[in-house]
Design a protein around this motif. Structure first.
Motif, PDB file in Angstrom:
ATOM      1  N   UNK A  70     -15.874 -37.200   9.155  1.00  0.00           N
ATOM      2  CA  UNK A  70     -15.127 -38.394   9.374  1.00  0.00           C
ATOM      3  C   UNK A  70     -16.853 -39.069   9.225  1.00  0.00           C
ATOM      4  N   UNK A  71     -17.846 -38.560   9.495  1.00  0.00           N
ATOM      5  CA  UNK A  71     -18.684 -39.592   8.867  1.00  0.00           C
ATOM      6  C   UNK A  71     -19.385 -39.416   7.051  1.00  0.00           C
ATOM      7  N   UNK A  72     -18.469 -38.875   7.044  1.00  0.00           N
ATOM      8  CA  UNK A  72     -18.481 -38.314   5.268  1.00  0.00           C
ATOM      9  C   UNK A  72     -17.730 -39.564   4.501  1.00  0.00           C
ATOM     10  N   UNK A  73     -16.304 -39.746   5.354  1.00  0.00           N
ATOM     11  CA  UNK A  73     -15.546 -40.757   4.805  1.00  0.00           C
ATOM     12  C   UNK A  73     -15.997 -41.908   5.412  1.00  0.00           C
ATOM     13  N   UNK A  74     -16.878 -42.627   6.056  1.00  0.00           N
ATOM     14  CA  UNK A  74     -17.366 -43.574   6.387  1.00  0.00           C
ATOM     15  C   UNK A  74     -18.380 -43.583   5.649  1.00  0.00           C
ATOM     16  N   UNK A  75     -18.490 -43.017   4.698  1.00  0.00           N
ATOM     17  CA  UNK A  75     -20.007 -43.085   3.933  1.00  0.00           C
ATOM     18  C   UNK A  75     -19.134 -43.292   2.257  1.00  0.00           C
ATOM     19  N   UNK A  76     -18.225 -42.932   2.731  1.00  0.00           N
ATOM     20  CA  UNK A  76     -17.228 -42.784   1.149  1.00  0.00           C
ATOM     21  C   UNK A  76     -17.447 -42.127  -0.316  1.00  0.00           C
ATOM     22  N   UNK A  77     -18.086 -40.116   0.819  1.00  0.00           N
ATOM     23  CA  UNK A  77     -18.656 -39.497  -0.106  1.00  0.00           C
ATOM     24  C   UNK A  77     -17.884 -38.087   0.714  1.00  0.00           C
ATOM     25  N   UNK A  78     -16.692 -38.178   0.806  1.00  0.00           N
ATOM     26  CA  UNK A  78     -15.913 -37.164   1.220  1.00  0.00           C
ATOM     27  C   UNK A  78     -15.266 -37.007  -0.013  1.00  0.00           C
ATOM     28  N   UNK A  79     -14.069 -37.374  -0.590  1.00  0.00           N
ATOM     29  CA  UNK A  79     -13.493 -36.891  -2.142  1.00  0.00           C
ATOM     30  C   UNK A  79     -15.028 -36.667  -2.863  1.00  0.00           C
ATOM     31  N   UNK A  80     -15.609 -36.698  -3.290  1.00  0.00           N
ATOM     32  CA  UNK A  80     -16.747 -36.458  -3.521  1.00  0.00           C
ATOM     33  C   UNK A  80     -17.377 -35.161  -3.289  1.00  0.00           C
ATOM     34  N   UNK A  81     -17.564 -34.591  -2.076  1.00  0.00           N
ATOM     35  CA  UNK A  81     -18.144 -34.111  -1.792  1.00  0.00           C
ATOM     36  C   UNK A  81     -17.390 -32.921  -1.818  1.00  0.00           C
ATOM     37  N   UNK A  82     -16.098 -32.552  -1.643  1.00  0.00           N
ATOM     38  CA  UNK A  82     -15.137 -31.292  -2.527  1.00  0.00           C
ATOM     39  C   UNK A  82     -15.168 -31.224  -3.417  1.00  0.00           C
ATOM     40  N   UNK A  83     -15.798 -31.871  -4.519  1.00  0.00           N
ATOM     41  CA  UNK A  83     -15.904 -31.356  -6.453  1.00  0.00           C
ATOM     42  C   UNK A  83     -16.993 -31.023  -5.783  1.00  0.00           C
ATOM     43  N   UNK A  84     -16.386 -29.439  -7.247  1.00  0.00           N
ATOM     44  CA  UNK A  84     -17.691 -28.681  -7.279  1.00  0.00           C
ATOM     45  C   UNK A  84     -16.771 -27.248  -8.505  1.00  0.00           C
ATOM     46  N   UNK A  85     -18.915 -27.487  -9.370  1.00  0.00           N
ATOM     47  CA  UNK A  85     -18.060 -26.629 -10.614  1.00  0.00           C
ATOM     48  C   UNK A  85     -18.619 -25.121 -10.059  1.00  0.00           C
ATOM     49  N   UNK A  86     -19.161 -24.760  -8.689  1.00  0.00           N
ATOM     50  CA  UNK A  86     -19.361 -23.570  -8.251  1.00  0.00           C
ATOM     51  C   UNK A  86     -18.690 -22.605  -7.323  1.00  0.00           C
ATOM     52  N   UNK A  87     -17.309 -22.877  -6.427  1.00  0.00           N
ATOM     53  CA  UNK A  87     -17.048 -22.175  -5.542  1.00  0.00           C
ATOM     54  C   UNK A  87     -17.923 -21.239  -5.481  1.00  0.00           C
TER      55      UNK A  87
END
Length: 326
Positions: free
Chosen positions: A69-86
């Motif tokens: 909820x907090x990351x979505x409010x900050x607009x960071x949720x979509x970018x937060x799921x992106x990674x090149x180092x899973x």
């Protein structure tokens, strides 16, 4: 008329009146995060009898609710799921959740203040492992603080270490709990060093989300090993603990946006005072002289290490933002 002593191109620096409120907000958020995290630990302790894997699942899954909820409010949720180092996230998650299992197990076996105080050894192991595995130069003052701090931890643990009496049959649940808490410090320190590497390429939100996902999955895997039906009270405790863990993570993260790590970090140790109070009032746990003496030594060593790092210009605040005591 312009000030001849001031360069026209010099950037405006925030005045003391601007800086002080931000620092106070940062301290307030940090203290709030400590209160919430100790409350979370207390709820987990109150759920004694529930398998640790089941506790890990509830703590991790429901922590995602406020975090997402907090990351979505900050607009960071979509970018937060992106990674090149899973793979790095999964490995860090597995090591980190091992520490979570151990400290939760310790909470169900030890008095609350003792479990929390032993966990203060984590920064001491971070210093040791930074020197051994990351080539960080550690000077005599910090090595001395590490040694003194570990002596303090041993003082806290000593009444529980019946294993050294030579009779393994006398190893009771509190002995196992103390050893689990100590081992949790080692795994937490390793996880912290991995976070220090990840922050160079990964967002804090990404590290937090993937850790929560890995720990949730690990909790689910433990179902065949004996989950138990929960009463309404136990379910409420565990769900509340999970939400508190997520809220505490957010508060801690935000506290470091308002003040330097060297200013904020020492307030972590206020948890010992709160743990002693809750342990006495809620669980009727009277702190032992060894816990009070050893805890004071550990806290003093930890604060000295923080002070030396700030003087040497070593800034690990990015790593601190993405990690939690539990």
């Amino acid at each position: 008329m312009s000030d001849p002593k001031r360069s026209p191109s010099a950037p405006d620096r925030p005045s003391l009146s601007q800086v002080q409120p931000r620092v106070m907000i940062g301290i307030g958020l940090k203290v709030a995060s400590v209160f919430v995290m100790v409350a979370m630990s207390s709820m987990i302790k109150a759920a004694e009898g529930v398998p640790v894997g089941q506790i890990v699942f509830f703590r991790s899954f429901f922590a995602l609710v406020p975090m997402v909820a907090f990351l979505a409010w900050q607009g960071q949720l979509r970018d937060g799921l992106k990674t090149s180092r899973p793979g790095s996230h999964v490995l860090r998650g597995l090591i980190g959740v091992s520490g979570m299992w151990l400290i939760f197990f310790a909470l169900t076996r030890l008095p609350l203040p003792e479990a929390i105080t032993i966990h203060y050894a984590t920064p001491l192991f971070i210093v040791v492992f930074s020197a051994l595995f990351m080539g960080e130069q550690i000077r005599l003052f910090r090595w001395s603080a590490v040694i003194v701090g570990l002596i303090g931890v041993i003082i806290v643990m000593w009444p529980r270490l019946t294993v050294f009496s030579g009779d393994l049959s006398e190893m009771g649940p509190e002995t196992v709990g103390a050893l689990a808490a100590f081992t949790a410090c080692i795994t937490a320190a390793v996880a912290m060093l991995m976070v220090r590497r990840l922050v160079f390429t990964e967002r804090s939100a990404t590290i937090v989300i993937y850790f929560s996902l890995v720990s949730t999955a690990t909790g689910l895997i433990s179902i065949p090993f004996g989950w138990v039906p929960l009463s309404a009270g136990e379910a409420t405790l565990l769900i509340s603990a999970g939400i508190a863990g997520g809220v505490g993570q957010i508060l801690m993260t935000e506290s470091y946006r308002h003040a330097d790590m060297s200013t904020i970090a020492p307030f972590e140790y206020s948890s010992m005072i709160l743990a002693v109070a809750i342990g006495y009032l809620v669980f009727s746990e009277v702190p032992t002289p060894q816990m009070l003496i050893g805890g004071t030594i550990v806290v003093g060593a930890g604060i000295f290490i923080i002070y030396r790092e700030s003087r040497l210009g070593i800034d690990h605040s990015s790593a601190r933002r993405t990690t939690s005591p539990h």
